[in-house]
Design a protein around this motif. Structure first.
Motif, PDB file in Angstrom:
ATOM      1  N   GLN A 216       0.835  -1.184   0.000  1.00  0.00           N
ATOM      2  CA  GLN A 216       0.000   0.000   0.000  1.00  0.00           C
ATOM      3  C   GLN A 216       0.875   1.240   0.000  1.00  0.00           C
ATOM      4  OE1 GLN A 216      -3.258  -0.237  -0.249  1.00  0.00           O
ATOM      5  NE2 GLN A 216      -3.259  -2.476  -0.077  1.00  0.00           N
ATOM      6  N   GLY A 217       0.409   2.242  -0.725  1.00  0.00           N
ATOM      7  CA  GLY A 217       1.183   3.468  -0.779  1.00  0.00           C
ATOM      8  C   GLY A 217       0.964   4.320   0.446  1.00  0.00           C
ATOM      9  N   GLY A 218       2.024   4.842   1.015  1.00  0.00           N
ATOM     10  CA  GLY A 218       1.899   5.730   2.151  1.00  0.00           C
ATOM     11  C   GLY A 218       1.753   7.162   1.685  1.00  0.00           C
ATOM     12  N   VAL A 219       1.852   8.090   2.593  1.00  0.00           N
ATOM     13  CA  VAL A 219       1.803   9.501   2.235  1.00  0.00           C
ATOM     14  C   VAL A 219       3.171   9.897   1.696  1.00  0.00           C
ATOM     15  CG1 VAL A 219       1.391  11.828   3.051  1.00  0.00           C
ATOM     16  CG2 VAL A 219       0.078   9.930   3.996  1.00  0.00           C
TER      17      VAL A 219
ATOM     18  N   ASP B  62     -16.914   5.669 -10.178  1.00  0.00           N
ATOM     19  CA  ASP B  62     -17.621   6.906  -9.831  1.00  0.00           C
ATOM     20  C   ASP B  62     -16.681   7.983  -9.281  1.00  0.00           C
ATOM     21  OD1 ASP B  62     -17.039   5.554  -7.530  1.00  0.00           O
ATOM     22  OD2 ASP B  62     -18.992   5.868  -6.572  1.00  0.00           O
ATOM     23  N   ARG B  63     -15.371   7.724  -9.287  1.00  0.00           N
ATOM     24  CA  ARG B  63     -14.405   8.728  -8.844  1.00  0.00           C
ATOM     25  C   ARG B  63     -13.290   8.847  -9.888  1.00  0.00           C
ATOM     26  NH1 ARG B  63     -15.335   6.125  -3.871  1.00  0.00           N
ATOM     27  NH2 ARG B  63     -13.350   5.010  -3.975  1.00  0.00           N
ATOM     28  N   PRO B  64     -13.586   9.402 -11.064  1.00  0.00           N
ATOM     29  CA  PRO B  64     -12.580   9.488 -12.133  1.00  0.00           C
ATOM     30  C   PRO B  64     -11.362  10.318 -11.755  1.00  0.00           C
ATOM     31  CG  PRO B  64     -14.530  10.795 -12.660  1.00  0.00           C
ATOM     32  CD  PRO B  64     -14.889   9.960 -11.476  1.00  0.00           C
ATOM     33  N   SER B  65     -11.499  11.182 -10.753  1.00  0.00           N
ATOM     34  CA  SER B  65     -10.356  12.014 -10.354  1.00  0.00           C
ATOM     35  C   SER B  65      -9.244  11.190  -9.715  1.00  0.00           C
ATOM     36  CB  SER B  65     -10.811  13.100  -9.376  1.00  0.00           C
ATOM     37  OG  SER B  65     -11.342  12.528  -8.179  1.00  0.00           O
ATOM     38  N   GLU B  66      -9.545   9.944  -9.333  1.00  0.00           N
ATOM     39  CA  GLU B  66      -8.497   9.094  -8.772  1.00  0.00           C
ATOM     40  C   GLU B  66      -7.434   8.748  -9.814  1.00  0.00           C
ATOM     41  OE1 GLU B  66     -10.773   6.683  -5.181  1.00  0.00           O
ATOM     42  OE2 GLU B  66     -10.554   5.740  -7.155  1.00  0.00           O
ATOM     43  N   ILE B  67      -7.810   8.811 -11.076  1.00  0.00           N
ATOM     44  CA  ILE B  67      -6.836   8.649 -12.158  1.00  0.00           C
ATOM     45  C   ILE B  67      -6.283  10.018 -12.496  1.00  0.00           C
ATOM     46  CG2 ILE B  67      -6.493   7.950 -14.553  1.00  0.00           C
ATOM     47  CD1 ILE B  67      -8.661   5.883 -14.200  1.00  0.00           C
ATOM     48  N   GLY B  68      -4.975  10.142 -12.486  1.00  0.00           N
ATOM     49  CA  GLY B  68      -4.349  11.438 -12.717  1.00  0.00           C
ATOM     50  C   GLY B  68      -4.487  11.940 -14.136  1.00  0.00           C
TER      51      GLY B  68
ATOM     52  N   ASP C  66       2.075  19.387   1.677  1.00  0.00           N
ATOM     53  CA  ASP C  66       2.174  19.867   3.056  1.00  0.00           C
ATOM     54  C   ASP C  66       1.220  19.039   3.913  1.00  0.00           C
ATOM     55  OD1 ASP C  66      -0.505  21.130   3.079  1.00  0.00           O
ATOM     56  OD2 ASP C  66       0.420  22.497   1.633  1.00  0.00           O
ATOM     57  N   VAL C  67       1.302  19.217   5.206  1.00  0.00           N
ATOM     58  CA  VAL C  67       0.510  18.386   6.125  1.00  0.00           C
ATOM     59  C   VAL C  67      -0.971  18.723   6.112  1.00  0.00           C
ATOM     60  CG1 VAL C  67       2.453  17.945   7.648  1.00  0.00           C
ATOM     61  CG2 VAL C  67       1.031  19.986   8.020  1.00  0.00           C
ATOM     62  N   SER C  68      -1.359  19.832   5.486  1.00  0.00           N
ATOM     63  CA  SER C  68      -2.758  20.245   5.519  1.00  0.00           C
ATOM     64  C   SER C  68      -3.564  19.698   4.342  1.00  0.00           C
ATOM     65  CB  SER C  68      -2.855  21.781   5.521  1.00  0.00           C
ATOM     66  OG  SER C  68      -2.278  22.297   4.325  1.00  0.00           O
ATOM     67  N   TYR C  69      -2.897  19.085   3.344  1.00  0.00           N
ATOM     68  CA  TYR C  69      -3.630  18.615   2.171  1.00  0.00           C
ATOM     69  C   TYR C  69      -3.032  17.302   1.686  1.00  0.00           C
ATOM     70  CZ  TYR C  69      -5.335  18.240  -2.614  1.00  0.00           C
ATOM     71  OH  TYR C  69      -5.895  17.782  -3.768  1.00  0.00           O
ATOM     72  N   CYS C  70      -3.892  16.348   1.407  1.00  0.00           N
ATOM     73  CA  CYS C  70      -3.445  15.059   0.889  1.00  0.00           C
ATOM     74  C   CYS C  70      -4.362  14.629  -0.251  1.00  0.00           C
ATOM     75  CB  CYS C  70      -3.431  14.006   1.999  1.00  0.00           C
ATOM     76  SG  CYS C  70      -2.765  12.425   1.467  1.00  0.00           S
ATOM     77  N   GLU C  71      -3.780  14.214  -1.355  1.00  0.00           N
ATOM     78  CA  GLU C  71      -4.530  13.823  -2.545  1.00  0.00           C
ATOM     79  C   GLU C  71      -4.297  12.337  -2.824  1.00  0.00           C
ATOM     80  OE1 GLU C  71      -4.868  15.206  -7.248  1.00  0.00           O
ATOM     81  OE2 GLU C  71      -3.170  15.815  -6.001  1.00  0.00           O
ATOM     82  N   THR C  72      -5.380  11.601  -3.046  1.00  0.00           N
ATOM     83  CA  THR C  72      -5.280  10.181  -3.380  1.00  0.00           C
ATOM     84  C   THR C  72      -5.547   9.999  -4.868  1.00  0.00           C
ATOM     85  OG1 THR C  72      -6.043   9.528  -1.178  1.00  0.00           O
ATOM     86  CG2 THR C  72      -6.167   7.877  -2.902  1.00  0.00           C
ATOM     87  N   ARG C  73      -4.534   9.551  -5.586  1.00  0.00           N
ATOM     88  CA  ARG C  73      -4.652   9.368  -7.038  1.00  0.00           C
ATOM     89  C   ARG C  73      -3.506   8.496  -7.524  1.00  0.00           C
ATOM     90  NH1 ARG C  73      -0.499  12.198  -9.135  1.00  0.00           N
ATOM     91  NH2 ARG C  73       0.150  14.145  -8.138  1.00  0.00           N
ATOM     92  N   THR C  74      -3.524   8.214  -8.814  1.00  0.00           N
ATOM     93  CA  THR C  74      -2.414   7.482  -9.408  1.00  0.00           C
ATOM     94  C   THR C  74      -1.218   8.418  -9.612  1.00  0.00           C
ATOM     95  OG1 THR C  74      -3.334   7.882 -11.616  1.00  0.00           O
ATOM     96  CG2 THR C  74      -3.886   5.798 -10.536  1.00  0.00           C
ATOM     97  N   SER C  75      -0.061   7.843  -9.924  1.00  0.00           N
ATOM     98  CA  SER C  75       1.209   8.572  -9.852  1.00  0.00           C
ATOM     99  C   SER C  75       1.314   9.800 -10.753  1.00  0.00           C
ATOM    100  CB  SER C  75       2.367   7.633 -10.206  1.00  0.00           C
ATOM    101  OG  SER C  75       2.386   6.511  -9.372  1.00  0.00           O
ATOM    102  N   PHE C  76       0.870   9.665 -11.999  1.00  0.00           N
ATOM    103  CA  PHE C  76       1.149  10.703 -12.990  1.00  0.00           C
ATOM    104  C   PHE C  76      -0.111  11.474 -13.363  1.00  0.00           C
ATOM    105  CE2 PHE C  76       4.018   7.037 -13.950  1.00  0.00           C
ATOM    106  CZ  PHE C  76       5.163   7.587 -13.415  1.00  0.00           C
ATOM    107  N   THR C  77       0.087  12.703 -13.851  1.00  0.00           N
ATOM    108  CA  THR C  77      -1.022  13.556 -14.273  1.00  0.00           C
ATOM    109  C   THR C  77      -0.902  13.864 -15.762  1.00  0.00           C
ATOM    110  OG1 THR C  77       0.077  15.686 -13.894  1.00  0.00           O
ATOM    111  CG2 THR C  77      -0.918  14.613 -11.973  1.00  0.00           C
ATOM    112  N   ASP C  78      -1.760  14.754 -16.220  1.00  0.00           N
ATOM    113  CA  ASP C  78      -1.747  15.146 -17.638  1.00  0.00           C
ATOM    114  C   ASP C  78      -0.401  15.693 -18.078  1.00  0.00           C
ATOM    115  OD1 ASP C  78      -4.348  14.385 -17.770  1.00  0.00           O
ATOM    116  OD2 ASP C  78      -5.191  16.407 -17.873  1.00  0.00           O
TER     117      ASP C  78
END
Length: 487
Positions: free
Chosen positions: A219-222, A348-354, A310-322
């Motif tokens: 599992q991927g950590g932060v 139902d959560r397409p944003s999980e893919i970068g 930063d510690v105030s925001y965490c995003e869950t998604r795949t590794s790469f973006t556009d």
């Protein structure tokens, strides 16, 4: 036949490639038996080899010019599995096969460092593959590194007792290896491989898959890694400009540590496979794209990870973006094969893919893509299929669990100019109506329908002459998960 010159008989036998045919011909006459025996260059021995040492002696006498030997006990699941082939068997091979250049040992559980040491006498050995050799340690590996001076390809798969990397450092200084594969070896991590040093200069194929416990899922950590600069100078100052084929799988990396740094150094790279490599980001692929203008094939198998600046925001998604797709589109004009797989991403959560559909289509339309595999690509819908249908070079398309693709998408893709091979696996919104659209176009040469619940066998059979239809869910799921084993 007996009256023909021996040279002519030899040439005739060279044109026969099937082992069963060669075995039959050798029974016709003593002359053919002798000629065929001297000509045979390769032999594969499976689990039926019970008295291995004596049988190998007979094989070496029968075929004195063997160049390639494979000993495979992978199908022999019984007490003492693989024990029939012992160290003495390797002594026989090294003593009698003076032309041996290629040796594969699979599931030979009784071979240890002593046996591997006998291979040091094989001065002509070019390629060695060890698959599931539980007794072999770094001592045996070092013996091979020192003694087999012609070695250029080494594969280590499921060799859990190999740990020290002195053998690797030695091979690196020697600089003779062109192909190195290390898969699922518990004692070797991806930091160790960087100790190969100057050996990277000559390496053309490199493959590393991290060790995974049976049934274990990482599992991927932060990952606080938003600004890693893949072009900056790092502590690993080496070159791998000859590398053409790179596969990294199931590893955790970090900034400026481990095999991640290889990505920005491979100027000759043609084939790249990144399978569930944790902590990579856009900077890695951007650096790679700028270095690898000759890239022809890319596989990205991605799962969900947690990224945070930063510690105030965490995003869950795949590794790469556009940004990665745009970089590949701009810098890699020779890409022909693309395999994108997204594990654990919800429909139902397409944003999980970068990646977004817009960037994906720019990428596809900028490169001469001939083969495209999309697994759980939730960003792709029927409008995307319409745009994809204009791809002038696309010949093979495989859609797996693409839940937004419907019959309308089949209508569009049926008119793709060069499309000849289509696979639909677990695409439950495609029905007989969509499959009929494929048949109306009369373009496909082959069609695979695998566990698409709303497609019937009757509808699939009418599309083209070559159709594979299956409702075997377990087999479809294995293919969908995509865990691979080195070959």
């Amino acid at each position: 036949m007996e009256d023909l010159p021996e040279a002519m008989l030899t040439e005739i036998l060279k044109k026969i490639t099937r082992t069963s045919d060669l075995n039959s011909i050798s029974l016709v006459s003593k002359q053919l038996y002798r000629i065929e025996g001297h000509q045979r260059g390769a032999v594969r021995v499976a689990s039926t080899l019970c008295t291995a040492t004596e049988a190998l002696k007979s094989l070496c006498l029968r075929f004195p010019n063997l160049r390639k030997v494979e000993i495979d006990y992978s199908g022999y699941w019984a007490p003492g599995h693989g024990n029939h082939f012992e160290n003495n068997g390797l002594f026989v091979l090294s003593s009698n096969c003076s032309s041996l250049i290629d040796l594969t040992l699979s599931f030979c559980s009784n071979i240890n460092d002593t046996g591997l040491g006998y291979l040091a006498y094989c001065k002509t050995l070019v390629s060695l593959r060890l698959n599931s050799a539980p007794q072999i340690t770094s001592i045996g590996n070092f013996s091979v590194a020192v003694g087999c001076t012609s070695l250029s390809a080494l594969h280590l798969i499921d060799c859990k007792k190999i740990d020290s990397v002195k053998w690797l450092e030695y091979l690196g200084r020697d600089g003779s290896l062109e192909e190195l594969v290390v898969n699922n070896c518990k004692g070797i991590n991806h930091h160790d491989l960087l100790k190969f040093g100057s050996g990277w200069m000559k390496l053309q194929k490199f493959e590393f898959e991290g060790y995974r416990e049976i049934g274990g899922v990482r599992q991927g950590g932060v990952l606080y890694d938003p600004s890693y600069d893949a072009h900056s100078r790092d502590i690993y100052d080496f070159s791998c400009e000859s590398l053409k084929d790179l596969r990294l799988a199931h590893i955790n990396t970090w900034r400026k540590i481990g095999l991640r740094v290889v990505l920005g150094k491979c100027k000759a790279l043609e084939k790249l496979r990144l399978e569930y490599v944790h902590a990579l980001n856009d900077n890695d692929l951007i650096a790679l794209s700028r270095s690898c203008s000759n890239l022809k094939s890319i596989s990205l198998w991605l799962n969900l990870q947690r990224y945070s600046s930063d510690v105030s925001y965490c995003e869950t998604r795949t590794s790469f973006t556009d940004n990665s797709l745009y970089a590949l589109a701009l810098n890699c004009p020779m890409l022909q094969t693309v395999d994108l797989r997204f594990s654990g991403c919800a429909a139902d959560r397409p944003s999980e893919i970068g990646f977004t559909q817009k960037a994906f289509l720019v990428f596809i339309q900028s490169c001469p893509i001939r083969v495209l595999v999309l697994n759980t690509a939730n960003f792709l819908d029927d409008e995307g299929m319409k745009a994809l249908s204009y791809s002038p070079y696309l010949e093979t398309l495989e859609l797996i669990l693409c839940e937004a693709v419907t019959d309308a998408g089949m209508h569009f893709i049926a008119h793709t100019p060069c499309l000849s091979n289509l696979t639909l696996r677990l695409c439950h919104k495609v029905t007989d109506v969509g499959v009929a659209e494929l048949g109306h176009a009369h373009k496909l040469e082959s069609l695979v329908i695998d566990c698409c619940s709303k497609v019937s066998l009757q509808a699939a059979q009418g599309v083209t002459m070559l159709v594979h239809y299956s409702r075997d869910l377990s087999n479809a799921l294995v293919k969908t998960i995509g865990f691979s084993s080195a070959k």
